[in-house]
Write a protein that holds these residues in place. Structure first.
Motif, PDB file in Angstrom:
ATOM      1  N   THR A 106       0.830  -1.184   0.198  1.00 41.24           N
ATOM      2  CA  THR A 106      -0.103  -0.061  -0.042  1.00 41.24           C
ATOM      3  C   THR A 106       0.819   1.327   0.002  1.00 41.24           C
ATOM      4  OG1 THR A 106      -1.682  -1.322   1.337  1.00 41.24           O
ATOM      5  CG2 THR A 106      -2.043   1.351   1.099  1.00 41.24           C
ATOM      6  N   LYS A 107       1.782   1.150   0.910  1.00 40.56           N
ATOM      7  CA  LYS A 107       2.762   2.561   1.036  1.00 40.56           C
ATOM      8  C   LYS A 107       3.396   2.628  -0.343  1.00 40.56           C
ATOM      9  CE  LYS A 107       6.631   4.071   3.844  1.00 40.56           C
ATOM     10  NZ  LYS A 107       6.818   5.253   2.911  1.00 40.56           N
ATOM     11  N   LYS A 108       4.087   1.350  -0.870  1.00 46.98           N
ATOM     12  CA  LYS A 108       4.871   1.685  -2.046  1.00 46.98           C
ATOM     13  C   LYS A 108       4.026   2.184  -3.221  1.00 46.98           C
ATOM     14  CE  LYS A 108       8.215  -2.238  -1.897  1.00 46.98           C
ATOM     15  NZ  LYS A 108       8.644  -3.477  -2.771  1.00 46.98           N
ATOM     16  N   ILE A 109       2.861   1.727  -3.324  1.00 41.19           N
ATOM     17  CA  ILE A 109       1.804   2.549  -4.342  1.00 41.19           C
ATOM     18  C   ILE A 109       1.641   3.871  -3.896  1.00 41.19           C
ATOM     19  CG2 ILE A 109      -0.211   2.165  -5.538  1.00 41.19           C
ATOM     20  CD1 ILE A 109      -0.530  -0.649  -4.681  1.00 41.19           C
ATOM     21  N   VAL A 110       1.500   4.266  -2.889  1.00 39.47           N
ATOM     22  CA  VAL A 110       1.019   5.613  -2.424  1.00 39.47           C
ATOM     23  C   VAL A 110       2.412   6.456  -2.839  1.00 39.47           C
ATOM     24  CG1 VAL A 110       0.688   7.286  -0.694  1.00 39.47           C
ATOM     25  CG2 VAL A 110      -0.676   5.130  -0.722  1.00 39.47           C
ATOM     26  N   VAL A 135       2.563  -4.226  -9.810  1.00 34.29           N
ATOM     27  CA  VAL A 135       3.302  -4.990 -11.126  1.00 34.29           C
ATOM     28  C   VAL A 135       3.171  -3.850 -12.020  1.00 34.29           C
ATOM     29  CG1 VAL A 135       3.105  -6.777 -12.755  1.00 34.29           C
ATOM     30  CG2 VAL A 135       2.666  -7.541 -10.659  1.00 34.29           C
ATOM     31  N   GLU A 136       1.983  -3.239 -12.360  1.00 39.47           N
ATOM     32  CA  GLU A 136       1.820  -2.333 -13.166  1.00 39.47           C
ATOM     33  C   GLU A 136       3.003  -1.001 -13.184  1.00 39.47           C
ATOM     34  OE1 GLU A 136      -1.803  -0.549 -15.282  1.00 39.47           O
ATOM     35  OE2 GLU A 136      -2.921  -1.969 -13.688  1.00 39.47           O
ATOM     36  N   ILE A 137       3.089  -0.648 -11.861  1.00 38.80           N
ATOM     37  CA  ILE A 137       4.211   0.493 -11.495  1.00 38.80           C
ATOM     38  C   ILE A 137       5.607  -0.124 -12.126  1.00 38.80           C
ATOM     39  CG2 ILE A 137       5.458   1.552  -9.722  1.00 38.80           C
ATOM     40  CD1 ILE A 137       2.503   1.500  -8.171  1.00 38.80           C
ATOM     41  N   ALA A 138       6.097  -1.343 -11.624  1.00 42.82           N
ATOM     42  CA  ALA A 138       7.041  -1.990 -12.262  1.00 42.82           C
ATOM     43  C   ALA A 138       7.328  -1.875 -13.769  1.00 42.82           C
ATOM     44  CB  ALA A 138       7.395  -3.221 -11.299  1.00 42.82           C
ATOM     45  N   VAL A 139       6.192  -2.379 -14.159  1.00 47.39           N
ATOM     46  CA  VAL A 139       6.169  -2.455 -15.759  1.00 47.39           C
ATOM     47  C   VAL A 139       6.500  -1.013 -16.464  1.00 47.39           C
ATOM     48  CG1 VAL A 139       4.867  -2.820 -17.848  1.00 47.39           C
ATOM     49  CG2 VAL A 139       5.008  -4.736 -15.812  1.00 47.39           C
ATOM     50  N   SER A 140       5.617   0.031 -15.722  1.00 50.04           N
ATOM     51  CA  SER A 140       5.626   1.422 -16.328  1.00 50.04           C
ATOM     52  C   SER A 140       7.280   1.976 -16.145  1.00 50.04           C
ATOM     53  CB  SER A 140       4.579   2.191 -15.656  1.00 50.04           C
ATOM     54  OG  SER A 140       5.304   2.716 -14.282  1.00 50.04           O
ATOM     55  N   ARG A 141       7.782   1.339 -15.186  1.00 50.13           N
ATOM     56  CA  ARG A 141       9.378   2.195 -15.071  1.00 50.13           C
ATOM     57  C   ARG A 141      10.399   1.145 -15.850  1.00 50.13           C
ATOM     58  NH1 ARG A 141       9.284   2.275  -8.563  1.00 50.13           N
ATOM     59  NH2 ARG A 141       8.180   4.430  -8.481  1.00 50.13           N
ATOM     60  N   PRO A 158      12.818  -0.062 -19.159  1.00 54.53           N
ATOM     61  CA  PRO A 158      12.749   0.861 -20.391  1.00 54.53           C
ATOM     62  C   PRO A 158      11.907   0.296 -21.718  1.00 54.53           C
ATOM     63  CG  PRO A 158      14.780  -0.268 -19.516  1.00 54.53           C
ATOM     64  CD  PRO A 158      13.512  -0.592 -18.561  1.00 54.53           C
ATOM     65  N   ARG A 159      11.757   0.979 -22.632  1.00 58.69           N
ATOM     66  CA  ARG A 159      10.870   0.637 -23.539  1.00 58.69           C
ATOM     67  C   ARG A 159      10.789  -0.948 -24.207  1.00 58.69           C
ATOM     68  NH1 ARG A 159      11.613   3.943 -28.078  1.00 58.69           N
ATOM     69  NH2 ARG A 159      11.879   5.689 -26.387  1.00 58.69           N
ATOM     70  N   GLN A 160      12.167  -1.298 -24.572  1.00 63.59           N
ATOM     71  CA  GLN A 160      12.099  -2.530 -25.036  1.00 63.59           C
ATOM     72  C   GLN A 160      11.926  -3.639 -24.040  1.00 63.59           C
ATOM     73  OE1 GLN A 160      12.555  -3.259 -28.000  1.00 63.59           O
ATOM     74  NE2 GLN A 160      14.135  -4.908 -28.300  1.00 63.59           N
ATOM     75  N   ARG A 161      12.056  -3.495 -22.831  1.00 62.25           N
ATOM     76  CA  ARG A 161      11.942  -4.390 -22.207  1.00 62.25           C
ATOM     77  C   ARG A 161      10.590  -4.573 -21.719  1.00 62.25           C
ATOM     78  NH1 ARG A 161      14.965  -3.394 -17.190  1.00 62.25           N
ATOM     79  NH2 ARG A 161      16.839  -3.802 -18.544  1.00 62.25           N
ATOM     80  N   LYS A 162       9.838  -3.465 -21.609  1.00 59.69           N
ATOM     81  CA  LYS A 162       8.613  -3.574 -21.445  1.00 59.69           C
ATOM     82  C   LYS A 162       7.664  -4.016 -22.490  1.00 59.69           C
ATOM     83  CE  LYS A 162       6.811   0.557 -20.221  1.00 59.69           C
ATOM     84  NZ  LYS A 162       6.444   2.056 -20.554  1.00 59.69           N
ATOM     85  N   GLU A 165      12.742  -7.340 -11.486  1.00 64.91           N
ATOM     86  CA  GLU A 165      12.147  -5.908 -11.085  1.00 64.91           C
ATOM     87  C   GLU A 165      10.953  -5.972 -10.679  1.00 64.91           C
ATOM     88  OE1 GLU A 165      14.498  -3.458 -14.382  1.00 64.91           O
ATOM     89  OE2 GLU A 165      12.443  -3.918 -14.889  1.00 64.91           O
ATOM     90  N   ILE A 166      10.092  -6.918 -10.845  1.00 66.51           N
ATOM     91  CA  ILE A 166       8.455  -7.214 -10.378  1.00 66.51           C
ATOM     92  C   ILE A 166       8.528  -7.675  -9.026  1.00 66.51           C
ATOM     93  CG2 ILE A 166       6.450  -8.501 -10.774  1.00 66.51           C
ATOM     94  CD1 ILE A 166       6.881  -7.906 -13.724  1.00 66.51           C
ATOM     95  N   LYS A 167       9.562  -8.822  -9.003  1.00 65.94           N
ATOM     96  CA  LYS A 167       9.949  -9.469  -7.745  1.00 65.94           C
ATOM     97  C   LYS A 167      10.128  -8.730  -6.572  1.00 65.94           C
ATOM     98  CE  LYS A 167      12.045 -13.381  -5.727  1.00 65.94           C
ATOM     99  NZ  LYS A 167      13.359 -13.807  -5.686  1.00 65.94           N
ATOM    100  N   LYS A 168      11.111  -7.737  -6.937  1.00 69.00           N
ATOM    101  CA  LYS A 168      11.602  -6.667  -6.140  1.00 69.00           C
ATOM    102  C   LYS A 168      10.155  -5.542  -5.741  1.00 69.00           C
ATOM    103  CE  LYS A 168      14.666  -2.901  -5.361  1.00 69.00           C
ATOM    104  NZ  LYS A 168      15.144  -1.810  -6.127  1.00 69.00           N
ATOM    105  N   MET A 169       9.378  -5.267  -6.741  1.00 68.94           N
ATOM    106  CA  MET A 169       8.517  -4.311  -6.197  1.00 68.94           C
ATOM    107  C   MET A 169       7.334  -5.269  -5.391  1.00 68.94           C
ATOM    108  SD  MET A 169       7.518  -1.516  -6.801  1.00 68.94           S
ATOM    109  CE  MET A 169       6.679  -0.234  -7.644  1.00 68.94           C
TER     110      MET A 169
END
Lengths: 333, 188
Positions: free
Chosen positions: A15-19, B133-139, B141-145, B182-186
């Motif tokens: 939650t905090k990460k998203i915010v 997951v979407e945040i991680a994907v949005s970050r 680079p274009r090719q990787r995304k 990257e997603i796992k880290k997120m």
């Protein structure tokens, strides 16, 4: 399921990460809109969302020197809440008789004052506000001869000679004078006698930065003060209160954003690029080759480009270091 | 933060209790003092939250109007920022709800109202995960995304992706591995 709901909000770090990612402001608009509604309109885990939001609020909202916007906002709200009372503060302290006689004059003075504050961008007289927008920087020559270069999206207000308020980032080339030159930026006050220095106080940012290129300045914060010399940079983390002084190169007397652009790219020192990358990607970069810090690179790092991409480009260009990335820690060797 | 020495300077930027007593008792001067010193940072925060300068201007004024109207509820012994947050949160929610009524968010609201009973805790957690997951994907680079989405949304295997993008299969695999990391880290 029951157990999960009974858990404290802190049990869901997501939650905090998203915010935090949302408030950072770099997400695509479509995703940001969905997060905004998830955050404010979806009542699931309300407590967790509020806690994350309040943490950010307590970090960012603070008692600070009022700017032009605050004054304007107050004027408008005062007209709503206390109609007919806008002159109250100006007449207070006068005797009744004097107030009665002075009223027409004050009314004119008040109107002139209001007009003056709306004239953003004028530089005549003893007080003015200069604002920059978009991507352009702007040079301002103050009445005392001090040269100021304002970075984009910044505001500089000067009420009297040699006392300015800065919202944003600016380079000051201060001429020597009888009175000390004073810059108020967020929660710090920088006092100088004659020098070149850069102040970065970006609204909403979590840090303040003062870089001294020539001379000496005194920096005062809340309950601390420090004299910073040429070649030093003071970084204040506003959320933790942590202060750091780092060495900077002073052969180039200006920060990279003040340097003339070269083919659409900006010239930056290696050390500056590393700190930019560290803050942009939320990693810590340990540079075991500090002697490389002053090397100049023509470098750009666009939105969405990864840390690894950037380091690879730098490595190819410099051909004199190696890097390793391990989770949050990057080492330059 | 790693490797830095902490100086532990506490920056607590709340207003003095005396000022809050004056505000509670209806002092215009105290109200104006508080207004002037907080309005700018409140505006910045609301602008970050709503992504709109105009909304920030309106909501900031609304917050301070509410502060005046509810001044009797100010407790000088408690955190002023905390109190102001409660007002700000409600003002922001009201504003976004109004925007939604005005139709700007119609599509999403229809989607949301389909769930007659609120989403289960399970579904909530799933949606939170989806956002991360979407945040991680949005970050990325274009090719990787691109490679990640081809793999995950179109179900293409690395070989097929490599063929379509005219890159080596190894490049695709390495991008997918990094994307997963990257997603796992997120989600940690």
């Amino acid at each position: 399921m029951k157990n999960r709901q009974d858990k404290a909000p802190g049990d869901r770090p997501g939650t905090k990460k998203i915010v935090d990612a949302y408030l950072e402001g770099k997400l695509p608009e479509e995703l940001a809109t969905r997060i905004r509604e998830w955050l404010l309109l979806d009542d699931e885990n309300r407590a967790g969302k509020d806690a994350a939001l309040e943490e950010a609020w307590r970090r960012d909202v603070r008692y600070e020197k009022p700017g032009r916007r605050a004054r304007k906002s107050l004027e408008e709200t005062r007209a709503r809440l206390f109609p007919g009372e806008t002159m109250r503060r100006r007449t207070r302290g006068k005797t009744r008789v004097a107030a009665a006689i002075l009223l027409p004059l004050l009314a004119i003075g008040g109107a002139a004052w209001l007009l003056n504050t709306r004239h953003v961008g004028t530089e005549t007289g003893t007080s003015a506000i200069v604002e920059t927008s978009g991507d352009s920087t702007r040079q301002v020559l103050l009445p005392d001869g001090t040269n100021v270069i304002l970075n984009a999206r910044c505001a500089l207000a000067y009420d009297e000679a040699r006392a300015v308020t800065l919202d944003g980032e600016a380079l000051f080339e201060v001429v020597k004078g009888e009175k000390p030159f004073v810059v108020t930026a967020g929660e710090i006050v920088v006092t100088v006698l004659g020098t070149t220095f850069n102040v970065e106080a970006i609204p909403g940012s979590k840090r303040l930065k003062v870089t001294v290129y020539e001379g000496r300045v005194k920096i005062e914060g809340r309950e601390w003060s420090r004299v910073t010399r040429a070649g030093e940079e003071l970084l204040l983390d506003l959320s933790s209160g942590e202060r750091r002084v780092v060495a900077v190169d002073t052969t180039v007397k200006r920060p990279s954003w003040c340097l003339p652009p070269r083919a659409g790219l900006s010239t930056s020192r290696f050390g500056e690029i590393l700190s930019m990358l560290a803050s942009r990607h939320g990693v810590s970069i340990e540079n075991k080759r500090p002697e490389l810090n002053d090397d100049l690179y023509t470098f750009s790092h666009g939105e969405g480009e990864s840390l690894e991409d950037a380091l690879r480009v730098l490595q190819v260009a410099g051909d004199n270091f190696t890097y390793t990335i391990q989770g949050d820690a990057v080492t330059i060797e | 933060m790693k490797g830095c020495t902490k100086t532990n300077i506490l920056i607590e930027n709340d207003i003095s209790p005396e000022m809050l007593v004056l505000l509670r008792d209806g002092s215009h001067a105290a109200y104006e003092e508080i207004y002037l010193h907080y309005a700018d940072s409140v505006h910045r925060f609301i602008e970050q939250l709503t992504r709109s300068g105009e909304a920030a201007r309106e909501i900031t004024q609304e917050i301070f109007v509410q502060l005046w109207e509810r001044r009797a509820q100010v407790d000088p012994a408690r955190s002023f920022k905390g109190y102001l947050f409660t007002i700000a949160r409600n003002a922001a929610i009201n504003f976004i709800e109004h925007q939604k009524v005005r139709g700007k968010y119609l599509e999403y609201s229809l989607h949301n109202n389909n769930e007659s009973v609120g989403p289960s805790d399970e579904a909530m957690i799933a949606s939170e995960t989806a956002l991360l997951v979407e945040i991680a994907v949005s970050r990325m680079p274009r090719q990787r995304k691109k490679i990640f989405l081809m793999n995950h949304e179109e179900g293409l295997n690395p070989g097929a992706i490599a063929e379509r993008l005219h890159v080596s299969k190894h490049t695709v695999e390495s991008h997918l591995a990094t994307a997963k990391k990257e997603i796992k880290k997120m989600l940690e």
